[in-house]
Design a protein around this motif. Sequence first.
Motif, PDB file in Angstrom:
ATOM      1  N   PRO A  28      49.974 -69.796  20.718  1.00 30.35           N
ATOM      2  CA  PRO A  28      50.768 -68.718  20.129  1.00 30.35           C
ATOM      3  C   PRO A  28      51.773 -68.172  21.142  1.00 30.35           C
ATOM      4  O   PRO A  28      51.598 -68.319  22.357  1.00 30.35           O
ATOM      5  N   HIS A  29      52.824 -67.549  20.639  1.00 26.03           N
ATOM      6  CA  HIS A  29      53.830 -66.930  21.509  1.00 26.03           C
ATOM      7  C   HIS A  29      53.175 -65.817  22.332  1.00 26.03           C
ATOM      8  O   HIS A  29      52.408 -65.024  21.801  1.00 26.03           O
TER       9      HIS A  29
ATOM     10  N   ASP B 125      54.071 -62.644  24.786  1.00 28.16           N
ATOM     11  CA  ASP B 125      55.133 -61.744  25.223  1.00 28.16           C
ATOM     12  C   ASP B 125      54.961 -61.439  26.708  1.00 28.16           C
ATOM     13  O   ASP B 125      53.998 -60.787  27.109  1.00 28.16           O
TER      14      ASP B 125
END
Length: 72
Positions: free
Chosen positions: A2-3, A5
């Motif tokens: 998943p991305h 941040d």
Amino acid sequence: MPHIDLSSARWVKSSHSGNGGNCVEFTAEFTATHGIVPVRDSKDPHGPALLFTGAAFAAFVTAVRAGHFTEV
């Protein structure tokens, strides 16, 4: 994967970075939660980061300390 941040990550400049601004930074904040260690070029803080597994990053640090890399 998943991305993740990285915008609020606390980056640490490598003590083995060369002179003239050729610096590498890393953050260990994501090792426990995602099993990765992001690494980036300090001259391009908004650029991409390489994502190492914790084990791969440890092997990389060991190799640097052993002198397996030279400045170009």
